[in-house]
Each structure stands twice: as structure tokens, then as C-alpha cells.
Scaffold this motif. Structure first.
Motif, PDB file in Angstrom:
ATOM      1  N   VAL A 170       0.849  -1.185   0.000  1.00 15.26           N
ATOM      2  CA  VAL A 170       0.000   0.000   0.000  1.00 15.26           C
ATOM      3  C   VAL A 170       0.884   1.233   0.000  1.00 15.26           C
ATOM      4  O   VAL A 170       1.926   1.274   0.671  1.00 15.26           O
ATOM      5  N   LEU A 171       0.484   2.244  -0.766  1.00 15.72           N
ATOM      6  CA  LEU A 171       1.203   3.516  -0.840  1.00 15.72           C
ATOM      7  C   LEU A 171       0.327   4.615  -0.255  1.00 15.72           C
ATOM      8  O   LEU A 171      -0.835   4.752  -0.637  1.00 15.72           O
ATOM      9  N   VAL A 172       0.884   5.369   0.669  1.00 17.45           N
ATOM     10  CA  VAL A 172       0.173   6.491   1.287  1.00 17.45           C
ATOM     11  C   VAL A 172       0.962   7.760   1.006  1.00 17.45           C
ATOM     12  O   VAL A 172       2.151   7.851   1.360  1.00 17.45           O
ATOM     13  N   THR A 173       0.336   8.716   0.370  1.00 12.77           N
ATOM     14  CA  THR A 173       0.967  10.001   0.090  1.00 12.77           C
ATOM     15  C   THR A 173       0.170  11.099   0.760  1.00 12.77           C
ATOM     16  O   THR A 173      -1.052  10.983   0.948  1.00 12.77           O
ATOM     17  N   LYS A 174       0.865  12.159   1.107  1.00 15.34           N
ATOM     18  CA  LYS A 174       0.238  13.273   1.826  1.00 15.34           C
ATOM     19  C   LYS A 174       0.424  14.544   1.031  1.00 15.34           C
ATOM     20  O   LYS A 174       1.485  14.819   0.500  1.00 15.34           O
ATOM     21  N   SER A 175      -0.625  15.331   0.973  1.00 16.86           N
ATOM     22  CA  SER A 175      -0.576  16.650   0.353  1.00 16.86           C
ATOM     23  C   SER A 175      -1.180  17.654   1.319  1.00 16.86           C
ATOM     24  O   SER A 175      -2.107  17.335   2.069  1.00 16.86           O
ATOM     25  N   GLY A 176      -0.653  18.836   1.327  1.00 15.12           N
ATOM     26  CA  GLY A 176      -1.117  19.836   2.283  1.00 15.12           C
ATOM     27  C   GLY A 176      -0.367  19.727   3.585  1.00 15.12           C
ATOM     28  O   GLY A 176       0.486  18.863   3.789  1.00 15.12           O
TER      29      GLY A 176
ATOM     30  N   LYS B 200       2.466  -7.622   5.452  1.00 16.78           N
ATOM     31  CA  LYS B 200       2.011  -6.625   4.481  1.00 16.78           C
ATOM     32  C   LYS B 200       2.560  -5.278   4.928  1.00 16.78           C
ATOM     33  O   LYS B 200       2.535  -4.948   6.112  1.00 16.78           O
ATOM     34  N   TYR B 201       3.019  -4.485   3.976  1.00 13.98           N
ATOM     35  CA  TYR B 201       3.741  -3.262   4.312  1.00 13.98           C
ATOM     36  C   TYR B 201       3.086  -2.052   3.657  1.00 13.98           C
ATOM     37  O   TYR B 201       2.492  -2.152   2.581  1.00 13.98           O
ATOM     38  N   MET B 202       3.237  -0.921   4.319  1.00 12.64           N
ATOM     39  CA  MET B 202       2.673   0.344   3.857  1.00 12.64           C
ATOM     40  C   MET B 202       3.798   1.366   3.746  1.00 12.64           C
ATOM     41  O   MET B 202       4.552   1.593   4.704  1.00 12.64           O
ATOM     42  N   ALA B 203       3.942   1.955   2.570  1.00 11.99           N
ATOM     43  CA  ALA B 203       4.920   3.014   2.350  1.00 11.99           C
ATOM     44  C   ALA B 203       4.285   4.348   2.705  1.00 11.99           C
ATOM     45  O   ALA B 203       3.261   4.737   2.139  1.00 11.99           O
ATOM     46  N   THR B 204       4.878   5.057   3.661  1.00 11.90           N
ATOM     47  CA  THR B 204       4.352   6.316   4.166  1.00 11.90           C
ATOM     48  C   THR B 204       5.408   7.407   3.996  1.00 11.90           C
ATOM     49  O   THR B 204       6.576   7.122   3.700  1.00 11.90           O
ATOM     50  N   PRO B 205       5.041   8.672   4.204  1.00 14.76           N
ATOM     51  CA  PRO B 205       6.050   9.747   4.150  1.00 14.76           C
ATOM     52  C   PRO B 205       7.141   9.590   5.198  1.00 14.76           C
ATOM     53  O   PRO B 205       8.202  10.205   5.066  1.00 14.76           O
ATOM     54  N   PHE B 206       6.916   8.785   6.247  1.00 12.15           N
ATOM     55  CA  PHE B 206       7.906   8.591   7.301  1.00 12.15           C
ATOM     56  C   PHE B 206       8.678   7.282   7.137  1.00 12.15           C
ATOM     57  O   PHE B 206       9.458   6.919   8.020  1.00 12.15           O
TER      58      PHE B 206
END
Length: 509
Positions: free
Chosen positions: A306-312, A421-427
Motif C-alpha cells: 500500500v502507498l500512502v501520500t500526503k498533500s497539504g 504486508k507493508y505500507m509506504a508512508t512519508p515517514f
């Protein structure tokens, strides 16, 4: 003995083959799923990978919360029941959010389940470009490197065989854990004379092994490994005397070196404290595990699902949750074979029909796997929004039951989804289980996540005075000053989980 006939009613739960496959696929990691897909493509002629150029445009679904989970309950669609060709399964969820403030998106830009198998690179102009898995497969192992070096040695057949046996007896770190006597006893358990001959051969081979690269290979203890590396660098060293002092330091109890007890080491070696301090600095640059750089990096590759991206920023932050398109297999039922099966009903038709049904089940269960991962990930992101804005110190307490109740699933299903299962986050990239943590009480009556407490302990240790490190009791008192009720034993448990040494080993003497 008298015979009789009786009637008894009972209830039992039976798992259909489709449901069993769905549960098994759900708990597989990305690399394991890739292997499963390749195995199914080889075994089932009705299953094929869709070429990328034939993939249709992505399709949308109204919301991740409305996704069909029929395969979990063992239900099948009407099209499957009648044996007709089902609609192409898709997984594409995009919108402004779900039952919330519209600050989180669940999307999948890839859409159609067609194209290349899982784990293949989907885009890029350079066809010769290698991904991490291809590079890992080309990595040379420690045993292969040693065997290659041994070919340059002119050895007799017996010595070459002994050296080859010792190389294969090394562990992943390059250590020879078993003694030469025990290795000889394994080959000649009943013949004492032959065993003595083998010990002699192994002794010669061990000296040859330790002359190979990397330095330190073939050691049986850490002190011996460090000593071998120091002896190897003595010839090229600018200050051989410093190397001799370091060798004398390594011959002392290893606990003194771990505690950096300079005063005690100076007394035992007869050298000055300044020389011992320089020797310790030299030892810290050595490699305690010679085989580390030959490790099988392929099994350590982490591919995010899973890919999590942040805007704002801050309160206006918008989170976007999507599946990683590079790990989603693109599969479909082979149209030519399926059409031929419908047109001809000859011998073996029933067996081929079963294989066709297995292909449809496999596609449906893989779609269900990724749909469930997406739903669970979206629920985690919704609960842990503070983490994605402020970092791990803002992590909230979360247990599997909360996500299970929200999505209408069982806790065991959530446990399978969050394992490997892994999640790619801004951190950074985290396992889904990382976002779950027990709650610790606070003075205000609220709860603090154990993950946030561990992060706070790491910060306290990083900021401590190296000459007066904080004990577990002191850390517990400092947490209480910040309103977090955390006992000393709990602090010790979290510190060990963070791989932080106790205070007596962190002290610089």
C-alpha cells in the motif's frame, strides 16, 4: 455385543475449497503471492497473464467500504453458478473519501486485473533496468565466494575436500560454530584413527580458510574474529603497535570491551588509557559478522503493498491511499481455451470444467485479497491520521478488534491482512501491524499508544548524558512527569524491543 441403529443430529462448519484458498492467499506476503501466481500460471492452462497493451482503462467503484466480500463467506456469484463467463474482475476505488471529512482518498490507478504477473516492473523506458529482486538474485553468497577463492589454491584432493567441507559448515555470519572434533565425529563416528586423521586435515584446512577473504571468516568466537581481522591489517597498518594493543584488548574478557571499561582494560593489558582508547576505536571499525555483506538480500526485500501520500500541511493535510500497482498480478481466463471447452463436450469435459472454475476462483480470490488489504489500510490511515501528520509520537492506541468491528470482518482476518504486508508512508515503510499498539493510562484519564511511548523512550535515550545514562527507573519517572503511567518493567520491555542496551552497557567510562 448387540448391534443397533441410532439417529443423531449435529452441526459442523465446513470450509469450501474456494474459501480455503481465499484464506491462504490472504496471509501470503507479496513475494510468496508472486510465487503462487507463477505456479498457478504453470499448472492451469485456463489462466494467463494479460499483456500490458491489452489492459483496458481503469474502472471505478463507489467506495472501499462497499466492496464485495462474498468470497469470505463462501458465496459465489450467479454467473459462476451457471458456468457463464464472469465479468472481468476489477479493483479501482477512487473518490473524495468515505464516511468522513473527505480528507482521505482510497484509489487504485491501475484498475484492471490484466497485464504482467506480480512483481514485474510495469513502466520505464529502459528495458534493461533491473529491480531490487533481480539485483538480489545476482548476489554472490559467502560459500560461493570462498569456493571461488579456493580454486586458486593448489591443494591435494584430501585437503581440497576438507576445505570444501569447512566452507559448507559456516553459518550465515561466517562463523564456524562446531569444533573440528565434532565435525570429524560426524564423518567417522566409530573409527578413532580416521577421526584423528580428519581433525588433522581440518586443522590445515581451517588455516587456509582463514587466509581467504573476507578477513575473520572461520572464527569460532567474536574475540577470535576480531583478532583475525587485526592480524590481517597488521602488514598494511601505518602504526603496527596500535594493532598489537588492539589484539591484546581483544584477548581480554569481551564484556569489558562491550562496557568500554578503559581503566580495567588498561590494567590487564599494561598499556596506557590513551592507547587503550585508541585501540577500542580501532576495534569498533571492524566487522563482527564477516558474512554480512554476502547475506541473501532477496529475502530481506520489503515491497510495500500500500502507498500512502500526503498533500497539504497540518489540519489541511490530505491523505491518499492506493495499492502498489507493481505488486498486483494481472490475470484473466484464457478466452480461446474457455470457448473451446464450451463448444466441445467430449471425454474429460468435467475435469477441464473444474480447472476452468479453479482459474475463476483464483482470480476472484486474488481480487478479494487486494480489496481487503485496501479496506484495512484505509481504516488504519483514518484512525492514525495524527501519525501521518506529526509522526510516531502522535500514534493512537489501536487494536485489531476496532478495525474488525468497523469493517465487519473477524479479528483473525485482520490479523492475516496485517501480517507481512507493508505500507509506504512519508515517514518510511512499516508493516501494517506497526500501527497497532496497546494503550497506557495517563494522568488526565486518556490513553497513550505503546508505539508512541517507545518513540519517546528512544528520544530520551538519544538525549541522555553518555557518562550518566538513564536507568529504567529514571525513564519511568520521566514518563510519569509527562503524565504517562509506565512501570519500570514496562520500560525495560520496550527498551529491549528497541534493541537499546541497559544503562551499564551504554555508559562511557
Amino acid at each position: 455385543m448387540r448391534q443397533g441403529l441410532s439417529l443423531r443430529f449435529s452441526q459442523h462448519l465446513a470450509l469450501t475449497p474456494q474459501l480455503q484458498q481465499s484464506i491462504r492467499l490472504l496471509q501470503l506476503s507479496t513475494l510468496e503471492l508472486n510465487q503462487e501466481v507463477q505456479q498457478m500460471l504453470d499448472d492451469n492452462p485456463f489462466l494467463e497473464a494479460t499483456p500490458e497493451e491489452e489492459s483496458p482503462a481503469p474502472m471505478e467503484a463507489p467506495s472501499a467500504g462497499d466492496a464485495d466480500i462474498a468470497s469470505e463467506s463462501g458465496a459465489s456469484s450467479g454467473a459462476e453458478a451457471h458456468g457463464d463467463e464472469p465479468e472481468p474482475p476489477t479493483l479501482s476505488v477512487e473518490g473524495d473519501g468515505w464516511e468522513g471529512d473527505g480528507t482521505t482518498e482510497i484509489v487504485n490507478d491501475d484498475g484492471e486485473w490484466g497485464g504482467e504477473p506480480a512483481g514485474r516492473k510495469l513502466s520505464g523506458s529502459d528495458e534493461d533496468e533491473l529491480d531490487a529482486t533481480d539485483l538480489a538474485r545476482g548476489h554472490e553468497s559467502l560459500q560461493a565466494a570462498l569456493h571461488r577463492q579456493a580454486l586458486a589454491l593448489r591443494l591435494s584432493q584430501e585437503d581440497a575436500a576438507a576445505l570444501r567441507f569447512l566452507i559448507e559448515s559456516l553459518d550465515d555470519d561466517g562463523y564456524l560454530e562446531e569444533s573440528l572434533e565434532s565435525l570429524a565425529a560426524q564423518l567417522a563416528p566409530d573409527d578413532l584413527e580416521e577421526r584423528e586423521e580428519l581433525v588433522h586435515r581440518f586443522t590445515v584446512a581451517l588455516g587456509l580458510l582463514r587466509s581467504l577473504e573476507p578477513p575473520g571468516v572461520g572464527a569460532r568466537t567474536l574475540a577470535e574474529c576480531l583478532t583475525l581481522q587485526l592480524n590481517a591489517m597488521r602488514e598494511d597498518a601505518d602504526n603496527p603497535e596500535a594493532v598489537d594493543i588492539a589484539v591484546r584488548v581483544c584477548r581480554q574478557p569481551i564484556e569489558l570491551l562491550a562496557r568500554r571499561d578503559i581503566k580495567r582494560l588498561a590494567q590487564l593489558t599494561g598499556d596506557s588509557e590513551a592507547d587503550v582508547r585508541s585501540a577500542i576505536a580501532l576495534v569498533t571499525r571492524l566487522e563482527p559478522k564477516p558474512g554480512r555483506r554476502f547475506a541473501d538480500v532477496e529475502r530481506n526485500i520489503i515491497v510495500p503493498d500500500v502507498l500512502v501520500t500526503k498533500s497539504g500541511r497540518a489540519a489541511n493535510a490530505r491523505l491518499r491511499v492506493q495499492l502498489n500497482p507493481d505488486v498486483m498480478p494481472r490475470l484473466r481466463v484464457h478466452d480461446v481455451y474457455a470457448g473451446a471447452l464450451r463448444a466441445h463436450r467430449g471425454e474429460g469435459h468435467q475435469a477441464l470444467q473444474q480447472r476452468l472454475q479453479e482459474a475463476r476462483w483464483f482470480i476472484k480470490n486474488i481480487q478479494q485479497r487486494f480489496d481487503t488489504i485496501l479496506r484495512v489500510s484505509a481504516a488504519i490511515v483514518e484512525r492514525q491520521k495524527s501519525f501521518f501528520v506529526h509522526g510516531e509520537l502522535a500514534m493512537r492506541p489501536l487494536v485489531l478488534r476496532e478495525i474488525a468491528d468497523e469493517l465487519g470482518l473477524h479479528e483473525s482476518t485482520i490479523s492475516r491482512v496485517t501480517t507481512a504486508k507493508y505500507m509506504a508512508t512519508p515517514f518510511g515503510t512499516f508493516e501494517l501491524k506497526y500501527f497497532f499498539g496497546s494503550a497506557l493510562g495517563t494522568e488526565t484519564g486518556g490513553n497513550a499508544s505503546s508505539t508512541a511511548v517507545r518513540a519517546l523512550i528512544r528520544q530520551l535515550v538519544a538525549a541522555e548524558n553518555a557518562r550518566k545514562p538513564l536507568s529504567d527507573s529514571q525513564i519511568s519517572d520521566m514518563l510519569k512527569e509527562q503524565g504517562i503511567e509506565c512501570a519500570r518493567r514496562t520500560v525495560a520491555k520496550y527498551r529491549e524491543a528497541l534493541r537499546i542496551a541497559p544503562a551499564n552497557l551504554r555508559r562511557e567510562l
